[in-house]
Design a protein around this motif. Structure first.
Motif, PDB file in Angstrom:
ATOM      1  N   GLU A 273       0.831  -1.210   0.000  1.00 14.21           N
ATOM      2  CA  GLU A 273       0.000   0.000   0.000  1.00 14.21           C
ATOM      3  C   GLU A 273       0.865   1.260   0.000  1.00 14.21           C
ATOM      4  O   GLU A 273       0.513   2.274  -0.602  1.00 14.21           O
ATOM      5  N   LEU A 274       2.004   1.195   0.660  1.00 15.18           N
ATOM      6  CA  LEU A 274       2.905   2.352   0.758  1.00 15.18           C
ATOM      7  C   LEU A 274       3.899   2.445  -0.405  1.00 15.18           C
ATOM      8  O   LEU A 274       4.733   3.337  -0.432  1.00 15.18           O
ATOM      9  N   GLY A 275       3.825   1.484  -1.340  1.00 14.83           N
ATOM     10  CA  GLY A 275       4.738   1.507  -2.486  1.00 14.83           C
ATOM     11  C   GLY A 275       6.134   1.021  -2.143  1.00 14.83           C
ATOM     12  O   GLY A 275       7.109   1.370  -2.811  1.00 14.83           O
ATOM     13  N   LEU A 276       6.233   0.207  -1.094  1.00 19.82           N
ATOM     14  CA  LEU A 276       7.520  -0.349  -0.674  1.00 19.82           C
ATOM     15  C   LEU A 276       7.590  -1.825  -1.036  1.00 19.82           C
ATOM     16  O   LEU A 276       6.547  -2.482  -1.167  1.00 19.82           O
ATOM     17  N   PRO A 277       8.799  -2.371  -1.201  1.00 18.83           N
ATOM     18  CA  PRO A 277       8.922  -3.803  -1.481  1.00 18.83           C
ATOM     19  C   PRO A 277       8.254  -4.616  -0.369  1.00 18.83           C
ATOM     20  O   PRO A 277       8.434  -4.334   0.814  1.00 18.83           O
ATOM     21  N   ARG A 278       7.498  -5.628  -0.760  1.00 14.78           N
ATOM     22  CA  ARG A 278       6.680  -6.373   0.200  1.00 14.78           C
ATOM     23  C   ARG A 278       7.458  -7.372   1.055  1.00 14.78           C
ATOM     24  O   ARG A 278       6.937  -7.869   2.034  1.00 14.78           O
ATOM     25  N   ASN A 279       8.725  -7.636   0.712  1.00 17.76           N
ATOM     26  CA  ASN A 279       9.506  -8.605   1.482  1.00 17.76           C
ATOM     27  C   ASN A 279      10.656  -7.940   2.248  1.00 17.76           C
ATOM     28  O   ASN A 279      11.692  -8.536   2.457  1.00 17.76           O
ATOM     29  N   LEU A 280      10.456  -6.705   2.693  1.00 16.83           N
ATOM     30  CA  LEU A 280      11.501  -6.019   3.465  1.00 16.83           C
ATOM     31  C   LEU A 280      11.686  -6.635   4.840  1.00 16.83           C
ATOM     32  O   LEU A 280      12.751  -6.548   5.433  1.00 16.83           O
ATOM     33  N   PHE A 281      10.625  -7.244   5.369  1.00 17.36           N
ATOM     34  CA  PHE A 281      10.670  -7.807   6.709  1.00 17.36           C
ATOM     35  C   PHE A 281      10.288  -9.288   6.683  1.00 17.36           C
ATOM     36  O   PHE A 281       9.199  -9.668   7.096  1.00 17.36           O
ATOM     37  N   PRO A 282      11.207 -10.149   6.212  1.00 16.59           N
ATOM     38  CA  PRO A 282      10.918 -11.590   6.149  1.00 16.59           C
ATOM     39  C   PRO A 282      11.110 -12.253   7.523  1.00 16.59           C
ATOM     40  O   PRO A 282      12.013 -13.052   7.722  1.00 16.59           O
ATOM     41  N   LEU A 283      10.268 -11.868   8.465  1.00 19.58           N
ATOM     42  CA  LEU A 283      10.409 -12.345   9.832  1.00 19.58           C
ATOM     43  C   LEU A 283       9.842 -13.759   9.981  1.00 19.58           C
ATOM     44  O   LEU A 283       9.088 -14.230   9.139  1.00 19.58           O
ATOM     45  N   VAL A 284      10.221 -14.399  11.077  1.00 17.85           N
ATOM     46  CA  VAL A 284       9.818 -15.778  11.343  1.00 17.85           C
ATOM     47  C   VAL A 284       9.013 -15.821  12.636  1.00 17.85           C
ATOM     48  O   VAL A 284       9.408 -15.216  13.634  1.00 17.85           O
ATOM     49  N   ASP A 285       7.910 -16.515  12.620  1.00 20.63           N
ATOM     50  CA  ASP A 285       7.074 -16.694  13.806  1.00 20.63           C
ATOM     51  C   ASP A 285       6.676 -15.345  14.409  1.00 20.63           C
ATOM     52  O   ASP A 285       6.928 -15.061  15.583  1.00 20.63           O
TER      53      ASP A 285
ATOM     54  N   PHE B 235      19.361 -12.096   1.716  1.00 20.53           N
ATOM     55  CA  PHE B 235      18.741 -11.738   0.444  1.00 20.53           C
ATOM     56  C   PHE B 235      19.692 -12.238  -0.641  1.00 20.53           C
ATOM     57  O   PHE B 235      20.735 -11.636  -0.896  1.00 20.53           O
ATOM     58  N   GLU B 236      19.344 -13.369  -1.224  1.00 22.67           N
ATOM     59  CA  GLU B 236      20.229 -14.088  -2.139  1.00 22.67           C
ATOM     60  C   GLU B 236      20.654 -13.274  -3.361  1.00 22.67           C
ATOM     61  O   GLU B 236      21.789 -13.400  -3.816  1.00 22.67           O
ATOM     62  N   LYS B 237      19.762 -12.440  -3.900  1.00 21.14           N
ATOM     63  CA  LYS B 237      20.089 -11.695  -5.118  1.00 21.14           C
ATOM     64  C   LYS B 237      21.269 -10.744  -4.926  1.00 21.14           C
ATOM     65  O   LYS B 237      21.958 -10.423  -5.877  1.00 21.14           O
ATOM     66  N   ILE B 238      21.486 -10.295  -3.688  1.00 22.73           N
ATOM     67  CA  ILE B 238      22.613  -9.390  -3.414  1.00 22.73           C
ATOM     68  C   ILE B 238      23.574  -9.977  -2.384  1.00 22.73           C
ATOM     69  O   ILE B 238      24.504  -9.299  -1.958  1.00 22.73           O
ATOM     70  N   LYS B 239      23.329 -11.228  -1.984  1.00 23.34           N
ATOM     71  CA  LYS B 239      24.199 -11.915  -1.005  1.00 23.34           C
ATOM     72  C   LYS B 239      24.404 -11.059   0.242  1.00 23.34           C
ATOM     73  O   LYS B 239      25.511 -10.921   0.752  1.00 23.34           O
TER      74      LYS B 239
ATOM     75  N   LYS C 162      19.557  -4.662  11.255  1.00 24.70           N
ATOM     76  CA  LYS C 162      20.984  -4.442  10.977  1.00 24.70           C
ATOM     77  C   LYS C 162      21.360  -5.214   9.727  1.00 24.70           C
ATOM     78  O   LYS C 162      20.788  -6.256   9.438  1.00 24.70           O
ATOM     79  N   THR C 163      22.348  -4.688   9.009  1.00 24.33           N
ATOM     80  CA  THR C 163      22.848  -5.373   7.820  1.00 24.33           C
ATOM     81  C   THR C 163      24.336  -5.639   7.983  1.00 24.33           C
ATOM     82  O   THR C 163      25.045  -4.856   8.625  1.00 24.33           O
ATOM     83  N   ARG C 164      24.770  -6.721   7.399  1.00 21.88           N
ATOM     84  CA  ARG C 164      26.186  -7.098   7.498  1.00 21.88           C
ATOM     85  C   ARG C 164      26.948  -6.494   6.329  1.00 21.88           C
ATOM     86  O   ARG C 164      26.622  -6.734   5.174  1.00 21.88           O
ATOM     87  N   GLU C 165      27.965  -5.717   6.636  1.00 18.49           N
ATOM     88  CA  GLU C 165      28.829  -5.086   5.641  1.00 18.49           C
ATOM     89  C   GLU C 165      30.256  -5.490   5.967  1.00 18.49           C
ATOM     90  O   GLU C 165      30.797  -5.054   6.984  1.00 18.49           O
TER      91      GLU C 165
ATOM     92  N   VAL D 218      15.122  -6.720  -5.491  1.00 19.80           N
ATOM     93  CA  VAL D 218      15.851  -7.648  -4.622  1.00 19.80           C
ATOM     94  C   VAL D 218      14.926  -8.131  -3.502  1.00 19.80           C
ATOM     95  O   VAL D 218      15.064  -9.226  -3.000  1.00 19.80           O
ATOM     96  N   PHE D 219      13.979  -7.291  -3.116  1.00 20.55           N
ATOM     97  CA  PHE D 219      13.106  -7.582  -1.980  1.00 20.55           C
ATOM     98  C   PHE D 219      11.719  -8.050  -2.408  1.00 20.55           C
ATOM     99  O   PHE D 219      10.793  -8.056  -1.604  1.00 20.55           O
ATOM    100  N   ASP D 220      11.573  -8.439  -3.668  1.00 23.25           N
ATOM    101  CA  ASP D 220      10.286  -8.975  -4.136  1.00 23.25           C
ATOM    102  C   ASP D 220      10.030 -10.317  -3.466  1.00 23.25           C
ATOM    103  O   ASP D 220      10.959 -11.060  -3.136  1.00 23.25           O
TER     104      ASP D 220
END
Length: 141
Positions: free
Chosen positions: A32-44, A69-73, A98-101, A137-139
Protein backbone atom coordinates in the motif's frame (compact mmCIF):
# COMPACT_ATOMS: atom_id res chain seq x y z
CA UNK A 1 6.81 -7.67 25.90
CA UNK A 2 6.50 -4.61 23.67
CA UNK A 3 8.69 -1.54 24.12
CA UNK A 4 7.50 1.77 25.55
CA UNK A 5 7.49 3.22 22.03
CA UNK A 6 5.08 0.52 20.82
CA UNK A 7 2.89 0.99 23.89
CA UNK A 8 2.72 4.74 23.26
CA UNK A 9 1.33 4.13 19.72
CA UNK A 10 -0.96 1.20 20.56
CA UNK A 11 -4.07 3.34 21.23
CA UNK A 12 -6.00 3.59 17.97
CA UNK A 13 -3.72 1.15 16.14
CA UNK A 14 -4.79 -1.84 14.07
CA UNK A 15 -3.25 -4.83 15.87
CA UNK A 16 -3.26 -8.49 14.87
CA UNK A 17 -1.71 -11.64 16.28
CA UNK A 18 -0.44 -14.90 14.84
CA UNK A 19 2.20 -15.48 12.18
CA UNK A 20 -0.05 -15.92 9.13
CA UNK A 21 -2.27 -12.91 9.83
CA UNK A 22 0.64 -10.64 10.82
CA UNK A 23 2.64 -11.61 7.73
CA UNK A 24 -0.38 -10.91 5.49
CA UNK A 25 -1.08 -7.52 7.09
CA UNK A 26 2.56 -6.38 6.99
CA UNK A 27 2.89 -7.36 3.31
CA UNK A 28 -0.35 -5.53 2.50
CA UNK A 29 0.84 -2.39 4.30
CA UNK A 30 4.22 -2.33 2.54
CA UNK A 31 2.49 -2.77 -0.83
CA UNK A 32 0.00 0.00 0.00
CA UNK A 33 2.90 2.35 0.76
CA UNK A 34 4.74 1.51 -2.49
CA UNK A 35 7.52 -0.35 -0.67
CA UNK A 36 8.92 -3.80 -1.48
CA UNK A 37 6.68 -6.37 0.20
CA UNK A 38 9.51 -8.61 1.48
CA UNK A 39 11.50 -6.02 3.47
CA UNK A 40 10.67 -7.81 6.71
CA UNK A 41 10.92 -11.59 6.15
CA UNK A 42 10.41 -12.35 9.83
CA UNK A 43 9.82 -15.78 11.34
CA UNK A 44 7.07 -16.69 13.81
CA UNK A 45 5.57 -13.20 14.04
CA UNK A 46 3.50 -12.83 17.19
CA UNK A 47 2.14 -9.30 16.73
CA UNK A 48 1.81 -6.68 14.01
CA UNK A 49 0.49 -3.21 14.63
CA UNK A 50 -0.03 -0.08 12.58
CA UNK A 51 -1.26 3.28 13.81
CA UNK A 52 -2.50 5.12 10.70
CA UNK A 53 -2.71 8.43 12.58
CA UNK A 54 0.97 8.50 13.60
CA UNK A 55 2.35 6.28 10.79
CA UNK A 56 3.98 3.99 13.36
CA UNK A 57 4.19 0.25 12.66
CA UNK A 58 5.71 -2.62 14.58
CA UNK A 59 6.33 -6.32 14.30
CA UNK A 60 7.16 -8.62 17.19
CA UNK A 61 8.63 -12.05 16.51
CA UNK A 62 9.38 -14.87 18.92
CA UNK A 63 13.18 -14.62 18.53
CA UNK A 64 15.63 -12.56 16.48
CA UNK A 65 16.41 -13.90 13.02
CA UNK A 66 18.92 -13.43 10.22
CA UNK A 67 17.83 -13.55 6.60
CA UNK A 68 20.03 -13.60 3.49
CA UNK A 69 18.74 -11.74 0.44
CA UNK A 70 20.23 -14.09 -2.14
CA UNK A 71 20.09 -11.70 -5.12
CA UNK A 72 22.61 -9.39 -3.41
CA UNK A 73 24.20 -11.91 -1.00
CA UNK A 74 23.41 -9.61 1.91
CA UNK A 75 22.62 -10.77 5.44
CA UNK A 76 20.11 -8.79 7.46
CA UNK A 77 19.43 -9.29 11.16
CA UNK A 78 15.98 -8.63 12.63
CA UNK A 79 15.53 -8.17 16.40
CA UNK A 80 12.55 -9.57 18.26
CA UNK A 81 10.90 -6.16 17.81
CA UNK A 82 11.11 -4.18 14.58
CA UNK A 83 9.44 -0.77 14.48
CA UNK A 84 9.38 2.34 12.30
CA UNK A 85 7.45 5.33 11.10
CA UNK A 86 6.24 4.53 7.59
CA UNK A 87 4.91 6.66 4.79
CA UNK A 88 4.59 6.56 1.02
CA UNK A 89 7.81 5.01 -0.34
CA UNK A 90 9.74 5.61 2.90
CA UNK A 91 10.57 4.19 6.32
CA UNK A 92 12.06 6.42 9.02
CA UNK A 93 13.30 5.92 12.58
CA UNK A 94 13.62 2.20 11.90
CA UNK A 95 14.75 0.11 14.84
CA UNK A 96 15.60 -3.56 15.14
CA UNK A 97 17.26 -4.02 11.73
CA UNK A 98 20.98 -4.44 10.98
CA UNK A 99 22.85 -5.37 7.82
CA UNK A 100 26.19 -7.10 7.50
CA UNK A 101 28.83 -5.09 5.64
CA UNK A 102 32.13 -6.95 5.41
CA UNK A 103 32.86 -7.79 9.06
CA UNK A 104 30.57 -5.22 10.67
CA UNK A 105 26.88 -5.21 11.55
CA UNK A 106 25.44 -1.76 10.72
CA UNK A 107 22.14 -0.46 12.05
CA UNK A 108 19.66 0.54 9.34
CA UNK A 109 17.64 3.60 10.34
CA UNK A 110 15.94 4.63 7.09
CA UNK A 111 14.80 3.17 3.78
CA UNK A 112 13.46 5.31 0.96
CA UNK A 113 13.25 5.88 -2.77
CA UNK A 114 15.43 8.97 -3.31
CA UNK A 115 14.23 9.44 -6.88
CA UNK A 116 10.57 8.74 -7.67
CA UNK A 117 11.45 7.85 -11.26
CA UNK A 118 13.72 4.93 -10.33
CA UNK A 119 13.19 1.66 -8.52
CA UNK A 120 16.35 2.03 -6.44
CA UNK A 121 15.83 1.73 -2.71
CA UNK A 122 18.28 3.62 -0.49
CA UNK A 123 19.27 2.41 2.99
CA UNK A 124 20.77 4.78 5.53
CA UNK A 125 22.52 4.25 8.87
CA UNK A 126 22.33 6.66 11.84
CA UNK A 127 25.89 7.79 11.00
CA UNK A 128 24.80 8.90 7.51
CA UNK A 129 26.33 6.03 5.53
CA UNK A 130 23.98 4.99 2.75
CA UNK A 131 23.76 2.37 0.04
CA UNK A 132 21.21 1.69 -2.69
CA UNK A 133 20.04 -1.33 -4.63
CA UNK A 134 17.21 -2.33 -6.94
CA UNK A 135 13.96 -2.75 -5.02
CA UNK A 136 13.30 -5.98 -6.94
CA UNK A 137 15.85 -7.65 -4.62
CA UNK A 138 13.11 -7.58 -1.98
CA UNK A 139 10.29 -8.97 -4.14
CA UNK A 140 8.40 -11.93 -2.75
CA UNK A 141 9.47 -15.22 -4.34
Amino acid sequence: MASKTVESHRAGAEVCHGDAECRKKSIELLGELGLPRNLFPLVDIQEFGYNRTTGFMWLVQKKSTTYTFEKIKRKVSYATEVSAFVGPRSIKKLSGVKTRELLLWLTVSEMFFADPTTKELTFKTPTGISDSCEASVFDLE
